[in-house]
Design a protein around this motif. Structure first.
Motif, PDB file in Angstrom:
ATOM      1  N   LYS A   1       0.857  -1.182   0.000  1.00 49.71           N
ATOM      2  CA  LYS A   1       0.000   0.000   0.000  1.00 49.71           C
ATOM      3  C   LYS A   1       0.893   1.231   0.000  1.00 49.71           C
ATOM      4  O   LYS A   1       1.612   1.481   0.968  1.00 49.71           O
ATOM      5  CB  LYS A   1      -0.908   0.020   1.227  1.00 49.71           C
ATOM      6  CG  LYS A   1      -1.857   1.221   1.221  1.00 49.71           C
ATOM      7  CD  LYS A   1      -2.692   1.307   2.488  1.00 49.71           C
ATOM      8  CE  LYS A   1      -3.911   0.443   2.398  1.00 49.71           C
ATOM      9  NZ  LYS A   1      -4.874   0.719   3.503  1.00 49.71           N
ATOM     10  N   GLY A   2       0.892   1.944  -1.116  1.00 49.12           N
ATOM     11  CA  GLY A   2       1.661   3.178  -1.214  1.00 49.12           C
ATOM     12  C   GLY A   2       0.726   4.356  -1.047  1.00 49.12           C
ATOM     13  O   GLY A   2       0.406   4.775   0.054  1.00 49.12           O
ATOM     14  N   CYS A   3       0.247   4.892  -2.171  1.00 47.64           N
ATOM     15  CA  CYS A   3      -0.604   6.086  -2.139  1.00 47.64           C
ATOM     16  C   CYS A   3      -2.036   5.776  -1.714  1.00 47.64           C
ATOM     17  O   CYS A   3      -2.734   6.650  -1.226  1.00 47.64           O
ATOM     18  CB  CYS A   3      -0.611   6.728  -3.520  1.00 47.64           C
ATOM     19  SG  CYS A   3      -1.393   5.677  -4.779  1.00 47.64           S
ATOM     20  N   ASP A   4      -2.491   4.560  -1.918  1.00 44.36           N
ATOM     21  CA  ASP A   4      -3.875   4.154  -1.641  1.00 44.36           C
ATOM     22  C   ASP A   4      -4.876   4.974  -2.444  1.00 44.36           C
ATOM     23  O   ASP A   4      -6.011   5.154  -2.027  1.00 44.36           O
ATOM     24  CB  ASP A   4      -4.189   4.251  -0.137  1.00 44.36           C
ATOM     25  CG  ASP A   4      -5.313   3.308   0.277  1.00 44.36           C
ATOM     26  OD1 ASP A   4      -5.574   2.319  -0.439  1.00 44.36           O
ATOM     27  OD2 ASP A   4      -5.947   3.560   1.325  1.00 44.36           O
TER      28      ASP A   4
ATOM     29  N   CYS B   1      -5.903  -1.121  -4.764  1.00 48.64           N
ATOM     30  CA  CYS B   1      -6.427  -0.105  -3.847  1.00 48.64           C
ATOM     31  C   CYS B   1      -7.699   0.533  -4.388  1.00 48.64           C
ATOM     32  O   CYS B   1      -8.484   1.075  -3.623  1.00 48.64           O
ATOM     33  CB  CYS B   1      -5.381   0.964  -3.541  1.00 48.64           C
ATOM     34  SG  CYS B   1      -4.975   2.060  -4.928  1.00 48.64           S
TER      35      CYS B   1
ATOM     36  N   ASN C   1      -5.186  -1.920 -10.118  1.00 48.25           N
ATOM     37  CA  ASN C   1      -4.766  -1.341  -8.850  1.00 48.25           C
ATOM     38  C   ASN C   1      -5.689  -1.897  -7.779  1.00 48.25           C
ATOM     39  O   ASN C   1      -6.892  -1.594  -7.767  1.00 48.25           O
ATOM     40  CB  ASN C   1      -4.884   0.186  -8.873  1.00 48.25           C
ATOM     41  CG  ASN C   1      -3.787   0.830  -9.681  1.00 48.25           C
ATOM     42  OD1 ASN C   1      -2.707   0.276  -9.818  1.00 48.25           O
ATOM     43  ND2 ASN C   1      -4.052   2.004 -10.209  1.00 48.25           N
TER      44      ASN C   1
ATOM     45  N   GLY D   1      -4.493   5.096  -6.317  1.00 49.18           N
ATOM     46  CA  GLY D   1      -4.384   4.829  -7.747  1.00 49.18           C
ATOM     47  C   GLY D   1      -3.270   5.555  -8.466  1.00 49.18           C
ATOM     48  O   GLY D   1      -3.252   5.567  -9.699  1.00 49.18           O
ATOM     49  N   SER D   2      -2.321   6.138  -7.738  1.00 43.87           N
ATOM     50  CA  SER D   2      -1.276   6.913  -8.403  1.00 43.87           C
ATOM     51  C   SER D   2       0.070   6.216  -8.528  1.00 43.87           C
ATOM     52  O   SER D   2       0.819   6.511  -9.441  1.00 43.87           O
ATOM     53  CB  SER D   2      -1.048   8.240  -7.643  1.00 43.87           C
ATOM     54  OG  SER D   2      -2.195   9.018  -7.693  1.00 43.87           O
ATOM     55  N   CYS D   3       0.389   5.309  -7.611  1.00 45.58           N
ATOM     56  CA  CYS D   3       1.772   4.812  -7.572  1.00 45.58           C
ATOM     57  C   CYS D   3       1.957   3.420  -8.186  1.00 45.58           C
ATOM     58  O   CYS D   3       3.045   3.082  -8.640  1.00 45.58           O
ATOM     59  CB  CYS D   3       2.287   4.800  -6.131  1.00 45.58           C
ATOM     60  SG  CYS D   3       1.562   3.510  -5.091  1.00 45.58           S
ATOM     61  N   GLY D   4       0.951   2.590  -8.181  1.00 48.51           N
ATOM     62  CA  GLY D   4       1.047   1.247  -8.766  1.00 48.51           C
ATOM     63  C   GLY D   4       1.650   0.202  -7.845  1.00 48.51           C
ATOM     64  O   GLY D   4       1.775  -0.959  -8.247  1.00 48.51           O
TER      65      GLY D   4
ATOM     66  N   CYS E   1       0.382  -1.356  -5.548  1.00 51.12           N
ATOM     67  CA  CYS E   1      -0.625  -2.366  -5.177  1.00 51.12           C
ATOM     68  C   CYS E   1      -1.059  -3.220  -6.363  1.00 51.12           C
ATOM     69  O   CYS E   1      -2.052  -3.944  -6.247  1.00 51.12           O
ATOM     70  CB  CYS E   1      -1.849  -1.664  -4.607  1.00 51.12           C
ATOM     71  SG  CYS E   1      -2.664  -0.647  -5.861  1.00 51.12           S
TER      72      CYS E   1
HETATM   73  S1  FES Z   1      -1.385   2.007  -3.466  1.00 51.59           S
HETATM   74 FE1  FES Z   1      -0.734   3.429  -4.987  1.00 51.59          FE
HETATM   75  S2  FES Z   1      -1.888   2.870  -6.751  1.00 51.59           S
HETATM   76 FE2  FES Z   1      -2.656   1.565  -5.176  1.00 51.59          FE
END
Ligand code: FES
Length: 160
Positions: free
Chosen positions: A46-49, A68, A66, A51-54, A56
């Motif tokens: 879980k990064g940005c939660d 998240c 994604n 949809g921005s970082c990928g 997940c």
């Molecule tokens: S946690 Fe970053 S895109 Fe899903």
């Protein structure tokens, strides 16, 4: 004929890495949280939660998503593949081997998402060259931020 909306909590069955699971989910449970917190597949990060970082990225019926941004209920009756499902025992997936060979790991946090996304890209059977892979990796349909310059080379090697 009108279809009725699902009622929550919802009992679902899904496959994760070819293992069957049955559980009850709420309407707001993300697939990411269910994978990590209830089923123990913590390789998906879980990064940005949002949809921005990928970080997940998982495969849902073989397609990159994604986790998240995906409701757990949407995975009912479907097959999820996480980073834990790519290797066969001690034998790594060819893309995992290629990431090691090309030193494409960086700090490691986003590596599972990058590799799962790469496996999805390879399954889409597109022409493999560095500019194209970089473009697909960064833009469509899921952005994957922070990949190394060597990540596309690893994908190309694994796709040969
Ligand atoms: S946690 Fe970053 S895109 Fe899903």
């Amino acid at each position: 004929m009108a279809t009725s909306a699902p009622k929550f909590p919802l009992e679902i069955e899904l496959s994760v890495n070819q293992r069957p699971f049955a559980l009850t989910v709420d309407g707001c449970d993300s697939l990411l949280d269910v994978l990590r917190e209830r089923l123990g597949f913590t390789g998906t990060k879980k990064g940005c939660d949002s949809g921005s970082c990928g970080a997940c990225t998982v495969l849902l019926d073989g397609r990159r998503i994604n986790a998240c941004l995906t409701l757990a209920g949407a995975a009912a009756g479907r097959a999820v593949t996480t980073i834990e499902g790519l290797s066969a025992g001690d034998r790594l997936h060819p893309l995992q081997e290629a990431f090691i060979a090309h030193d494409a790991l960086q700090c490691g946090f986003c590596t599972p998402g990058q590799i799962v996304s790469g496996v999805g890209l390879l399954a889409e059977r597109r022409p493999l060259d560095v500019p194209s892979v970089r473009e697909w990796y960064e833009r469509e349909p899921l952005p994957l931020r922070g990949h190394t310059p060597t990540s596309p080379m690893a994908i190309i090697e694994a796709g040969r």
